[in-house]
Write a protein that holds these residues in place. Sequence first.
Motif, PDB file in Angstrom:
ATOM      1  N   SER A 126      -0.450  28.136  34.182  1.00 62.11           N
ATOM      2  CA  SER A 126      -1.428  27.219  33.331  1.00 62.11           C
ATOM      3  C   SER A 126      -1.755  27.670  31.835  1.00 62.11           C
ATOM      4  O   SER A 126      -2.305  26.911  30.942  1.00 62.11           O
ATOM      5  CB  SER A 126      -2.977  27.373  34.066  1.00 62.11           C
ATOM      6  OG  SER A 126      -3.780  28.471  33.991  1.00 62.11           O
ATOM      7  N   PHE A 127      -1.678  29.063  31.508  1.00 67.46           N
ATOM      8  CA  PHE A 127      -1.815  29.386  30.242  1.00 67.46           C
ATOM      9  C   PHE A 127      -0.353  28.847  29.417  1.00 67.46           C
ATOM     10  O   PHE A 127      -0.783  28.538  28.061  1.00 67.46           O
ATOM     11  CB  PHE A 127      -1.676  31.125  30.118  1.00 67.46           C
ATOM     12  CG  PHE A 127      -2.553  31.890  30.753  1.00 67.46           C
ATOM     13  CD1 PHE A 127      -4.210  31.204  31.291  1.00 67.46           C
ATOM     14  CD2 PHE A 127      -2.480  33.199  31.167  1.00 67.46           C
ATOM     15  CE1 PHE A 127      -4.849  31.865  31.825  1.00 67.46           C
ATOM     16  CE2 PHE A 127      -3.375  33.678  31.962  1.00 67.46           C
ATOM     17  CZ  PHE A 127      -4.808  33.313  32.320  1.00 67.46           C
ATOM     18  N   TYR A 128       0.566  28.889  29.828  1.00 62.77           N
ATOM     19  CA  TYR A 128       1.720  28.265  29.319  1.00 62.77           C
ATOM     20  C   TYR A 128       1.643  26.972  29.052  1.00 62.77           C
ATOM     21  O   TYR A 128       1.981  26.380  27.828  1.00 62.77           O
ATOM     22  CB  TYR A 128       3.065  28.652  29.859  1.00 62.77           C
ATOM     23  CG  TYR A 128       3.265  30.052  29.910  1.00 62.77           C
ATOM     24  CD1 TYR A 128       4.228  30.544  28.848  1.00 62.77           C
ATOM     25  CD2 TYR A 128       3.140  30.812  31.145  1.00 62.77           C
ATOM     26  CE1 TYR A 128       4.593  31.945  29.132  1.00 62.77           C
ATOM     27  CE2 TYR A 128       3.487  32.166  31.096  1.00 62.77           C
ATOM     28  CZ  TYR A 128       4.142  32.705  30.155  1.00 62.77           C
ATOM     29  OH  TYR A 128       4.402  34.000  30.296  1.00 62.77           O
ATOM     30  N   VAL A 129       0.892  26.271  29.838  1.00 64.81           N
ATOM     31  CA  VAL A 129       0.417  24.853  29.821  1.00 64.81           C
ATOM     32  C   VAL A 129      -0.527  24.703  28.645  1.00 64.81           C
ATOM     33  O   VAL A 129      -0.175  23.786  27.874  1.00 64.81           O
ATOM     34  CB  VAL A 129       0.168  24.369  31.123  1.00 64.81           C
ATOM     35  CG1 VAL A 129      -0.443  22.633  30.949  1.00 64.81           C
ATOM     36  CG2 VAL A 129       1.179  24.189  32.120  1.00 64.81           C
ATOM     37  N   LYS A 130      -1.375  25.307  28.702  1.00 71.04           N
ATOM     38  CA  LYS A 130      -2.475  25.166  27.764  1.00 71.04           C
ATOM     39  C   LYS A 130      -1.793  25.659  26.154  1.00 71.04           C
ATOM     40  O   LYS A 130      -2.212  24.935  25.196  1.00 71.04           O
ATOM     41  CB  LYS A 130      -3.588  26.017  27.848  1.00 71.04           C
ATOM     42  CG  LYS A 130      -4.726  26.239  26.754  1.00 71.04           C
ATOM     43  CD  LYS A 130      -5.268  24.914  26.410  1.00 71.04           C
ATOM     44  CE  LYS A 130      -6.347  24.487  27.937  1.00 71.04           C
ATOM     45  NZ  LYS A 130      -6.680  23.175  27.515  1.00 71.04           N
ATOM     46  N   ALA A 131      -0.950  26.685  26.157  1.00 71.14           N
ATOM     47  CA  ALA A 131      -0.331  26.815  24.959  1.00 71.14           C
ATOM     48  C   ALA A 131       0.672  25.731  24.292  1.00 71.14           C
ATOM     49  O   ALA A 131       0.713  25.439  23.157  1.00 71.14           O
ATOM     50  CB  ALA A 131       0.446  28.072  24.885  1.00 71.14           C
ATOM     51  N   ALA A 132       1.295  25.044  25.337  1.00 71.49           N
ATOM     52  CA  ALA A 132       2.314  24.028  24.920  1.00 71.49           C
ATOM     53  C   ALA A 132       1.327  22.764  24.336  1.00 71.49           C
ATOM     54  O   ALA A 132       1.561  22.164  23.521  1.00 71.49           O
ATOM     55  CB  ALA A 132       3.039  23.449  26.290  1.00 71.49           C
ATOM     56  N   GLU A 133       0.330  22.616  25.145  1.00 70.07           N
ATOM     57  CA  GLU A 133      -0.732  21.311  24.563  1.00 70.07           C
ATOM     58  C   GLU A 133      -1.339  21.735  23.288  1.00 70.07           C
ATOM     59  O   GLU A 133      -1.255  20.864  22.399  1.00 70.07           O
ATOM     60  CB  GLU A 133      -1.853  21.404  25.702  1.00 70.07           C
ATOM     61  CG  GLU A 133      -2.963  20.413  25.443  1.00 70.07           C
ATOM     62  CD  GLU A 133      -4.405  20.511  26.022  1.00 70.07           C
ATOM     63  OE1 GLU A 133      -5.380  19.959  25.689  1.00 70.07           O
ATOM     64  OE2 GLU A 133      -4.219  21.324  27.141  1.00 70.07           O
ATOM     65  N   MET A 134      -1.765  22.889  22.919  1.00 70.85           N
ATOM     66  CA  MET A 134      -2.180  23.196  21.895  1.00 70.85           C
ATOM     67  C   MET A 134      -1.043  23.301  20.689  1.00 70.85           C
ATOM     68  O   MET A 134      -1.463  22.922  19.539  1.00 70.85           O
ATOM     69  CB  MET A 134      -3.017  24.647  21.644  1.00 70.85           C
ATOM     70  CG  MET A 134      -4.072  24.603  22.692  1.00 70.85           C
ATOM     71  SD  MET A 134      -5.426  25.815  22.384  1.00 70.85           S
ATOM     72  CE  MET A 134      -6.225  25.385  21.057  1.00 70.85           C
ATOM     73  N   ALA A 135      -0.024  23.787  20.991  1.00 69.02           N
ATOM     74  CA  ALA A 135       1.096  23.679  19.789  1.00 69.02           C
ATOM     75  C   ALA A 135       1.444  22.198  19.835  1.00 69.02           C
ATOM     76  O   ALA A 135       1.729  21.849  18.519  1.00 69.02           O
ATOM     77  CB  ALA A 135       2.331  24.504  20.385  1.00 69.02           C
ATOM     78  N   TYR A 136       1.416  21.338  20.687  1.00 67.13           N
ATOM     79  CA  TYR A 136       1.547  19.886  20.479  1.00 67.13           C
ATOM     80  C   TYR A 136       0.800  19.227  19.758  1.00 67.13           C
ATOM     81  O   TYR A 136       1.089  18.489  18.637  1.00 67.13           O
ATOM     82  CB  TYR A 136       1.840  19.362  21.937  1.00 67.13           C
ATOM     83  CG  TYR A 136       1.898  17.615  21.886  1.00 67.13           C
ATOM     84  CD1 TYR A 136       3.315  17.274  21.519  1.00 67.13           C
ATOM     85  CD2 TYR A 136       1.129  16.831  22.122  1.00 67.13           C
ATOM     86  CE1 TYR A 136       3.727  15.989  21.505  1.00 67.13           C
ATOM     87  CE2 TYR A 136       1.307  15.547  21.982  1.00 67.13           C
ATOM     88  CZ  TYR A 136       2.618  14.926  21.635  1.00 67.13           C
ATOM     89  OH  TYR A 136       2.848  13.681  21.824  1.00 67.13           O
ATOM     90  N   ILE A 137      -0.661  19.450  19.892  1.00 72.25           N
ATOM     91  CA  ILE A 137      -1.723  19.037  19.224  1.00 72.25           C
ATOM     92  C   ILE A 137      -1.557  19.347  17.680  1.00 72.25           C
ATOM     93  O   ILE A 137      -1.896  18.518  16.751  1.00 72.25           O
ATOM     94  CB  ILE A 137      -2.885  19.170  19.622  1.00 72.25           C
ATOM     95  CG1 ILE A 137      -3.036  18.696  21.059  1.00 72.25           C
ATOM     96  CG2 ILE A 137      -4.002  18.729  19.017  1.00 72.25           C
ATOM     97  CD1 ILE A 137      -4.163  18.900  22.146  1.00 72.25           C
ATOM     98  N   ASP A 138      -1.250  20.530  17.438  1.00 69.99           N
ATOM     99  CA  ASP A 138      -1.222  21.268  16.001  1.00 69.99           C
ATOM    100  C   ASP A 138      -0.076  20.765  15.235  1.00 69.99           C
ATOM    101  O   ASP A 138       0.767  21.253  15.290  1.00 69.99           O
ATOM    102  CB  ASP A 138      -1.318  22.810  16.182  1.00 69.99           C
ATOM    103  CG  ASP A 138      -1.588  23.515  14.900  1.00 69.99           C
ATOM    104  OD1 ASP A 138      -1.806  22.695  13.787  1.00 69.99           O
ATOM    105  OD2 ASP A 138      -1.496  24.776  14.808  1.00 69.99           O
ATOM    106  N   THR A 139      -0.445  19.740  14.387  1.00 68.21           N
ATOM    107  CA  THR A 139       0.725  19.281  13.377  1.00 68.21           C
ATOM    108  C   THR A 139       0.918  20.054  12.391  1.00 68.21           C
ATOM    109  O   THR A 139       1.877  19.800  11.416  1.00 68.21           O
ATOM    110  CB  THR A 139       0.318  17.741  13.101  1.00 68.21           C
ATOM    111  OG1 THR A 139      -1.105  17.852  12.358  1.00 68.21           O
ATOM    112  CG2 THR A 139       0.300  16.727  14.094  1.00 68.21           C
TER     113      THR A 139
END
Length: 151
Positions: A126-139
Amino acid sequence: MRKLIFLLSILAVVAAVALLPACKQCNKPVENATTDSLAIPQLEAMNAEIEKDSLNPYLYYKRAQLFEANSDYKSAATDMFIALNLDSLRPEFYLYAAELFKKTGELQRGLTLVQKAIGTDSTNTSFYVKAAEMAYIDTTLNGNYRIALDY
């Protein structure tokens, strides 16, 4: 297959450690926001508990949740910064603080905190999923889609 997963987890930890110094703001405390805690009885009670036991990180974590419930994300993030200074081995503290930074629009600081959570427990997907989500949002990140996919 196990060797591949192990190798990928090692690479993720190395990448997380390499990216930590990249965010110059990540280790600065959030500016204190002003909140009238007297208007909220739960906050007043929590403040009294913190006065009694100011070295208990869970009290700051609980107060951060109260601040968040009242949409005071800056004060909540400040409390999480204090909680993390008191106990830096709790990945749930990092994740919660990252979520607060996401709400304040400080995605790079949030992503750095998720990477630290991964450093404390690299087996939790779940940590990797959260990191992916935040990286995806951070333009603002160059190649943010690629970084998200890498997670």
